[in-house]
Write an enzyme that holds these catalytic residues in place. Structure first.
Site, PDB file in Angstrom:
ATOM      1  N   HIS A 160       0.830  -1.206   0.000  1.00 56.63           N
ATOM      2  CA  HIS A 160       0.000   0.000   0.000  1.00 56.63           C
ATOM      3  C   HIS A 160       0.870   1.263   0.000  1.00 56.63           C
ATOM      4  CE1 HIS A 160      -3.290  -2.744   1.068  1.00 56.63           C
ATOM      5  NE2 HIS A 160      -4.101  -1.778   0.671  1.00 56.63           N
ATOM      6  N   LYS A 164      -0.806   4.819   4.712  1.00 54.56           N
ATOM      7  CA  LYS A 164      -1.755   3.888   5.334  1.00 54.56           C
ATOM      8  C   LYS A 164      -1.398   3.693   6.813  1.00 54.56           C
ATOM      9  CE  LYS A 164      -3.965  -0.598   4.675  1.00 54.56           C
ATOM     10  NZ  LYS A 164      -5.308  -0.078   4.944  1.00 54.56           N
TER      11      LYS A 164
END
Ligand code: NAD
Length: 274
Positions: A160, A164
């Site tokens: 990601h 995040k």
């Protein structure tokens, strides 16, 4: 619950976290959907700022706190892409005010899901919670669950963007859980010496190792690796852009009123599972 056909037949939608990366994308998707109307936008750190300032032009809407003014806008569905504290408070407000919730915020614990299932009892309001609204990711989880009984080892790598806050991703956890439901038969980890703590990742449901990569430039990606004698299978999904989540979010907005109680994952909305 709110009256489904108020001024016209369009679904009246509020967006929680409307100034954020996902929130602004959801606002644009709702504005582009002919069967939906964006009626309220919530983002406490940005109260009184126009939505225009966040790249969603022409709505005339101003960011607000969740509360009476949002109630006055009479949303039928609220979409939540905030953070763990935000989603806990917002979902309670939705349930108590008869507003269906579509929840994309990740990091929810089993306890949170239990609370949500008590709050969204199908009487006052319903909720759809999905750790991943990308339809390709839902298929990836399905394929991984189908493949699991035919392999002896499995590992999940999720990758990601570098903003995040939670790890591993909800998608990785749900993937491992789905695989653990179809197979309990995994070979033990042979590692005896951990030269670097954490090198084998975290241990997910079913003992399946999960590795989290955080890298600037990425959006949301996951690879499920399965191995057996003489062969391996890789199942990979990539979201290159936040618009990848929008068909799933719009589907959930359209479906949530018809699904009593709490629905976890998009599977049933897509016709899989029960
Ligand atoms: P972001 O930080 O860009 O946006 C979050 C927004 O929420 C911010 O504008 C913040 O001010 C606002 N906020 C904070 N507290 C709030 C509250 N109490 N009420 C309303 N708004 C509040 O984050 P993002 O990248 O948009 O991600 C948001 C969440 O969505 C994260 O949990 C992320 O993991 C998740 N996510 C889920 C999916 C999915 O498919 N389910 C996809 C992408 C991201």
């Amino acid at each position: 619950m709110s009256d489904a056909s108020k001024s016209d037949d369009r679904i009246r939608v509020a967006v929680m976290g409307a100034a954020g990366r996902m929130g602004t994308t959801v606002c644009r998707a709702v504005l582009d959907a002919p069967d939906m109307e964006l009626v309220a936008v919530v983002d406490p750190p940005h109260v009184d700022e126009p939505l225009d300032d966040f790249g969603v032009a022409g709505t005339g809407l101003t960011l607000e706190m969740v509360g009476p003014s949002i109630k006055k806008a009479d949303p039928q569905v609220a979409v939540d892409f905030t953070n763990i504290d935000g989603v806990r408070a917002n979902s309670r407000w939705c349930a108590l005010n008869g507003v269906h919730a579509v929840i994309g915020t990740t990091g929810l614990t089993d306890g949170d899901l239990q609370d949500l299932s008590g709050l969204f009892d199908g009487e006052r309001a319903n909720a759809v919670v999905a750790p991943n609204f990308a339809i390709g990711a839902v298929l990836m989880m399905q394929f991984a669950a189908i493949a699991a009984p035919w392999f002896e080892s499995a590992e999940i790598i999720e990758l990601h963007h570098d903003n995040k806050l939670d790890a591993p991703s909800g998608t990785a956890m749900l993937t491992a859980q789905r695989m653990a439901e179809t197979s309990a038969d995994w070979v033990p980890d042979p590692t005896e010496k951990h030269v670097l703590q954490g090198a084998r990742g975290g241990t997910g449901p079913g003992g399946i190792p999960i590795h989290s990569v955080r890298l600037r430039g990425l959006v949301a990606h996951q690879e499920v690796l399965l191995g057996t004698t003489g062969q391996s299978l890789s199942i990979r999904h990539d979201s290159y852009d936040r618009t990848s989540f929008m068909p799933g979010v719009l589907l959930a907005i359209r479906e949530v009123a018809k699904r009593p109680g709490l629905t976890i994952g998009l599977d049933t909305l897509l016709g899989f599972g029960s």
